[in-house]
Scaffold this active site. Structure first.
Site, PDB file in Angstrom:
ATOM      1  N   ASP A   1       0.840  -1.190   0.000  1.00  9.55           N
ATOM      2  CA  ASP A   1       0.000   0.000   0.000  1.00  9.55           C
ATOM      3  C   ASP A   1       0.883   1.252   0.000  1.00  9.55           C
ATOM      4  O   ASP A   1       1.893   1.299   0.700  1.00  9.55           O
ATOM      5  CB  ASP A   1      -0.900  -0.006   1.242  1.00  9.55           C
ATOM      6  CG  ASP A   1      -2.056   0.962   1.136  1.00  9.55           C
ATOM      7  OD1 ASP A   1      -1.803   2.173   0.969  1.00  9.55           O
ATOM      8  OD2 ASP A   1      -3.206   0.515   1.231  1.00  9.55           O
TER       9      ASP A   1
ATOM     10  N   GLY B   1     -15.462   1.887   4.884  1.00  8.02           N
ATOM     11  CA  GLY B   1     -14.123   2.403   4.652  1.00  8.02           C
ATOM     12  C   GLY B   1     -13.530   2.073   3.292  1.00  8.02           C
ATOM     13  O   GLY B   1     -12.350   2.318   3.060  1.00  8.02           O
ATOM     14  N   GLN B   2     -14.335   1.518   2.370  1.00  9.53           N
ATOM     15  CA  GLN B   2     -13.814   1.190   1.043  1.00  9.53           C
ATOM     16  C   GLN B   2     -13.631   2.474   0.242  1.00  9.53           C
ATOM     17  O   GLN B   2     -14.563   3.251   0.078  1.00  9.53           O
ATOM     18  CB  GLN B   2     -14.753   0.243   0.303  1.00  9.53           C
ATOM     19  CG  GLN B   2     -14.200  -0.229  -1.032  1.00  9.53           C
ATOM     20  CD  GLN B   2     -15.108  -1.234  -1.725  1.00  9.53           C
ATOM     21  OE1 GLN B   2     -16.234  -1.489  -1.296  1.00  9.53           O
ATOM     22  NE2 GLN B   2     -14.616  -1.803  -2.802  1.00  9.53           N
TER      23      GLN B   2
ATOM     24  N   HIS C   1     -10.511  -5.771  -2.495  1.00  7.28           N
ATOM     25  CA  HIS C   1      -9.135  -5.910  -2.034  1.00  7.28           C
ATOM     26  C   HIS C   1      -9.096  -6.302  -0.565  1.00  7.28           C
ATOM     27  O   HIS C   1      -9.954  -5.902   0.220  1.00  7.28           O
ATOM     28  CB  HIS C   1      -8.318  -4.640  -2.286  1.00  7.28           C
ATOM     29  CG  HIS C   1      -8.894  -3.382  -1.728  1.00  7.28           C
ATOM     30  ND1 HIS C   1      -9.994  -2.747  -2.274  1.00  7.28           N
ATOM     31  CD2 HIS C   1      -8.505  -2.616  -0.679  1.00  7.28           C
ATOM     32  CE1 HIS C   1     -10.253  -1.650  -1.583  1.00  7.28           C
ATOM     33  NE2 HIS C   1      -9.364  -1.557  -0.598  1.00  7.28           N
ATOM     34  N   LEU C   2      -8.104  -7.099  -0.247  1.00  6.02           N
ATOM     35  CA  LEU C   2      -7.857  -7.535   1.121  1.00  6.02           C
ATOM     36  C   LEU C   2      -6.630  -6.796   1.622  1.00  6.02           C
ATOM     37  O   LEU C   2      -5.597  -6.770   0.946  1.00  6.02           O
ATOM     38  CB  LEU C   2      -7.598  -9.041   1.192  1.00  6.02           C
ATOM     39  CG  LEU C   2      -8.770  -9.989   0.971  1.00  6.02           C
ATOM     40  CD1 LEU C   2      -9.293  -9.943  -0.451  1.00  6.02           C
ATOM     41  CD2 LEU C   2      -8.356 -11.405   1.329  1.00  6.02           C
ATOM     42  N   HIS C   3      -6.730  -6.214   2.792  1.00  3.86           N
ATOM     43  CA  HIS C   3      -5.599  -5.567   3.437  1.00  3.86           C
ATOM     44  C   HIS C   3      -4.928  -6.596   4.343  1.00  3.86           C
ATOM     45  O   HIS C   3      -5.607  -7.200   5.188  1.00  3.86           O
ATOM     46  CB  HIS C   3      -6.057  -4.404   4.321  1.00  3.86           C
ATOM     47  CG  HIS C   3      -6.730  -3.290   3.598  1.00  3.86           C
ATOM     48  ND1 HIS C   3      -6.079  -2.132   3.266  1.00  3.86           N
ATOM     49  CD2 HIS C   3      -8.003  -3.158   3.148  1.00  3.86           C
ATOM     50  CE1 HIS C   3      -6.917  -1.316   2.655  1.00  3.86           C
ATOM     51  NE2 HIS C   3      -8.097  -1.916   2.558  1.00  3.86           N
TER      52      HIS C   3
END
Length: 113
Positions: A30, A92-93, A99-101
């Site tokens: 990120d 919070g997207q 996507h996976l954090h």
């Protein structure tokens, strides 16, 4: 440029620090990390969010979770890590591409937000 920044990363139009690539997914660091390790795991195909996933994508979703575990292992997160999927504005997207954090490298408090 396409309207999806993550699709542009998948296509190589936007540079990223890639942690993993395979035929189904891409994982990259990120650009605005929230932890010492913050890697995003995304499907190559555009899926807007978790609600947009279909039963036919069950294997893809499982692949993303297993890849998140593999990324955590490669990044040395043996003491623990968190995998987060945000969905929608209240969740919070901020990018409309599933996507996976993968977050770790420090103790993570609860609740998260």
């Amino acid at each position: 440029m396409s309207p999806c920044v993550f699709c542009d990363i998948v296509e190589g139009k936007i540079p990223a620090k890639i942690a993993h690539e395979d035929h189904l997914a891409v994982a990259f660091h990120d650009v605005s990390p929230k932890a010492p390790v913050h890697v995003l795991v995304i499907p190559r195909e555009h899926v807007a969010d978790l609600d947009a996933a279909t039963p036919s994508q069950e294997l893809l979703l499982g692949h993303l979770l297993l890849l998140a575990r593999e990324v955590a292992d490669r990044e040395g997160l043996g003491n623990g890590y968190r995998v987060v999927i945000n969905r929608g504005a209240d969740g919070g997207q901020t990018v409309d591409h599933l996507h996976l954090h993968v977050l770790g490298g420090r103790p993570l408090s609860w609740p998260p937000g």
